[in-house]
Design a protein around this motif. Structure first.
Motif, PDB file in Angstrom:
ATOM      1  N   ASP A  45      -8.240   0.030  -5.440  1.00 34.89           N
ATOM      2  CA  ASP A  45      -6.881   0.557  -5.492  1.00 34.89           C
ATOM      3  C   ASP A  45      -6.190   0.096  -6.772  1.00 34.89           C
ATOM      4  OD1 ASP A  45      -4.503   1.706  -4.922  1.00 34.89           O
ATOM      5  OD2 ASP A  45      -4.090   0.560  -3.100  1.00 34.89           O
ATOM      6  N   TYR A  46      -5.676   1.055  -7.530  1.00 37.92           N
ATOM      7  CA  TYR A  46      -4.938   0.739  -8.757  1.00 37.92           C
ATOM      8  C   TYR A  46      -3.421   0.805  -8.526  1.00 37.92           C
ATOM      9  CZ  TYR A  46      -9.383   1.146 -11.176  1.00 37.92           C
ATOM     10  OH  TYR A  46     -10.687   0.951 -11.579  1.00 37.92           O
ATOM     11  N   LYS A  50       1.828   2.131  -0.840  1.00 38.15           N
ATOM     12  CA  LYS A  50       1.226   3.313  -0.247  1.00 38.15           C
ATOM     13  C   LYS A  50       1.552   4.552  -1.070  1.00 38.15           C
ATOM     14  CE  LYS A  50       0.766   5.759   4.169  1.00 38.15           C
ATOM     15  NZ  LYS A  50       1.152   5.780   5.603  1.00 38.15           N
ATOM     16  N   SER A  53      -0.885   4.565  -4.117  1.00 43.51           N
ATOM     17  CA  SER A  53      -2.258   4.132  -3.868  1.00 43.51           C
ATOM     18  C   SER A  53      -3.264   5.112  -4.465  1.00 43.51           C
ATOM     19  CB  SER A  53      -2.513   4.025  -2.358  1.00 43.51           C
ATOM     20  OG  SER A  53      -3.892   3.852  -2.094  1.00 43.51           O
ATOM     21  N   SER A  54      -4.387   4.580  -4.893  1.00 45.82           N
ATOM     22  CA  SER A  54      -5.468   5.433  -5.372  1.00 45.82           C
ATOM     23  C   SER A  54      -5.976   6.358  -4.261  1.00 45.82           C
ATOM     24  CB  SER A  54      -6.625   4.579  -5.887  1.00 45.82           C
ATOM     25  OG  SER A  54      -6.231   3.825  -7.010  1.00 45.82           O
ATOM     26  N   GLN A  55      -5.659   6.039  -2.995  1.00 46.18           N
ATOM     27  CA  GLN A  55      -6.051   6.913  -1.896  1.00 46.18           C
ATOM     28  C   GLN A  55      -5.506   8.325  -2.110  1.00 46.18           C
ATOM     29  OE1 GLN A  55      -7.859   5.504   1.032  1.00 46.18           O
ATOM     30  NE2 GLN A  55      -8.421   7.673   1.090  1.00 46.18           N
ATOM     31  N   VAL A  78     -10.262   3.149   0.396  1.00 42.88           N
ATOM     32  CA  VAL A  78      -9.691   2.425  -0.741  1.00 42.88           C
ATOM     33  C   VAL A  78      -9.259   1.033  -0.294  1.00 42.88           C
ATOM     34  CG1 VAL A  78      -7.785   2.371  -2.399  1.00 42.88           C
ATOM     35  CG2 VAL A  78      -8.966   4.527  -1.918  1.00 42.88           C
ATOM     36  N   PRO A  80      -7.816  -2.978  -1.809  1.00 44.52           N
ATOM     37  CA  PRO A  80      -7.232  -3.672  -2.957  1.00 44.52           C
ATOM     38  C   PRO A  80      -8.303  -4.417  -3.741  1.00 44.52           C
ATOM     39  CG  PRO A  80      -6.709  -4.837  -0.929  1.00 44.52           C
ATOM     40  CD  PRO A  80      -7.344  -3.544  -0.517  1.00 44.52           C
TER      41      PRO A  80
END
Length: 425
Positions: A45-46, A50, A53-55, A78, A80
């Motif tokens: 996760d970059y 929420k 989030s990279s999600q 994803v 951290p």
């Protein structure tokens, strides 16, 4: 490697965010229906919430991919940065490896024969499109297993207000850097040059200085060379000409972490320091006017800056080579590489996307970092020993520049340990 844009505005990203987006994993590559295949990807996760989030990036990409590829489903989990490497390690250990993982290192898995070669999953045009330095860093024994996913470089940041008040220009050599630091100290600047050699990221600051001194962690054939004459000379100069003359501030370098150094720069307390794109937003938010130049070398521009990359890898466990390859070709399309780079203000890992970014005026803030990428040098991540050697450097290197420290002694000890670890495989 941790900023993000909303529209064309940048928003600070914490690399090791506290967010834990842990989507439930299915069984070992299970089936989505008769003849269907479900691929599982574990990614870092970059984001720092929420909302960013990279999600969200992966969900959007996967939705578009599945619409054009019936019969293949992709589940992305994803985690951290504080957790993702451990999560993948535990999955592999219990025989439940994902099909793909986007994490910080690949060498251990490649060494155990658990990964597909890049050429086994990627099409020739996609593999050939990777930036050359990143391709090389993704190789173990001259075979590419690690596919670069995100990249960043470092530049020397300097406080324009402090420099202007002291009548200074940006340094281009070590002697100019020391002279500038001395002038800043004379004007009461708290930290003329921030030298973060604390345990958080000492391996990064050290590598940047070793490169500027003409060497690095390894020689031209990839053998550890920590105690080379050039490296000893570099740390001796730091010890005598910066630390010994009180030009690195009140906190001992061995106790100064990168995050604290960045925060001090954003408060206007630091004259100069090495930084990556994250620092631009931090400083701008606090009203600090700054400049960025390549890291000075002994007598001019250093031969290489430090580059950092994160890695995608494909596991053999579930045998979905063809489906993995088709999906990764899509992930590495110019459009998707640029989308990720823009979302988090990272450098593209492909030549096509790099050229597109260089031609886009909206990306001007990243251009100086992008210009350094072709000559960058990355950590020796193709070595299974690197993780342990990096940890040793974090714990020991700060002592080398302390008042009673011995650069030759510390580097010699690190070299001996590195050689032992490397031999042990």
């Amino acid at each position: 490697m941790q900023r993000r844009r909303t529209g064309r505005r940048t928003v600070l990203i914490a690399a090791a965010s506290a967010l834990g987006m842990t989507a439930t994993l299915a069984g070992c590559g299970g089936s989505a229906g008769s003849g269907d295949v479900t691929l599982r990807l574990v990614a870092a996760d970059y984001g720092d919430s929420k909302a960013n989030s990279s999600q969200k990036y992966w969900d959007k990409l996967v939705k578009a991919y599945e619409a054009d590829h019936p019969g293949t489903k992709v589940e992305v989990s994803v985690y951290p940065w504080t957790d993702v490497d451990r999560e993948v390690k535990e999955m592999v250990a219990r025989g439940d490896a994902p099909d793909m993982a986007q994490i910080g290192a690949y060498a251990d898995y490649a060494d155990k024969g658990e990964l597909y070669k890049a050429e086994e999953v990627l099409s020739i045009p996609v593999q050939a499109d990777f930036v050359a330095q990143l391709t090389d860093a993704g190789k173990m024994n001259r075979v590419q297993y690690g596919m670069p996913f995100a990249a960043s470089t470092r530049l020397l940041f300097y406080n324009k207000k402090l420099f202007s008040a002291a009548g200074l220009g940006a340094p281009t050599t070590w002697s100019e850097l020391a002279a500038d630091a001395q002038a800043l100290k004379a004007r009461g600047v708290k930290i003329p040059y921030a030298l973060p050699l604390g345990p958080e990221e000492a391996q990064a600051e050290t590598m940047q200085w070793l490169l500027s001194g003409g060497d690095g962690y390894t020689d031209d054939v990839g053998t550890y060379s920590l105690d080379s004459a050039q490296n000893v000379a570099t740390l001796t100069w730091l010890k005598d000409d910066l630390v010994g003359k009180g030009l690195t501030g009140p906190v001992a370098p061995a106790k100064l972490n990168r995050a604290d150094a960045f925060a001090a720069f954003a408060r206007g307390e630091v004259g100069m320091l090495n930084g990556h794109p994250t620092l631009m937003k931090m400083a701008a938010d606090k009203g600090v006017k700054f400049g960025m130049v390549p890291m000075p070398g002994v007598s001019g521009k250093t031969r290489a800056t430090m580059g950092v990359a994160d890695w995608m890898m494909a596991f053999k466990k579930n045998g979905h080579r063809d489906q993995i390859g088709t999906f990764l070709d899509y992930v590495y399309s110019e459009k998707n590489v640029l989308a990720f780079s823009h979302e988090y203000d990272l450098l593209p890992v492909t030549t096509s996307a790099s050229e597109a970014m260089a031609a886009d005026s909206d990306d001007a803030d990243l251009t100086p970092f992008l210009n350094e990428l072709p000559s960058s040098q990355l950590y020796p991540v193709g070595k299974t020993s690197w993780a342990a050697v990096s940890a040793d450097i974090k714990q020991q290197i700060g002592k080398a520049v302390s008042p009673d420290g011995s650069p030759a002694g510390i580097l010699g000890s690190l070299q001996q340990t590195a050689t032992t670890r490397d031999s042990a495989g």
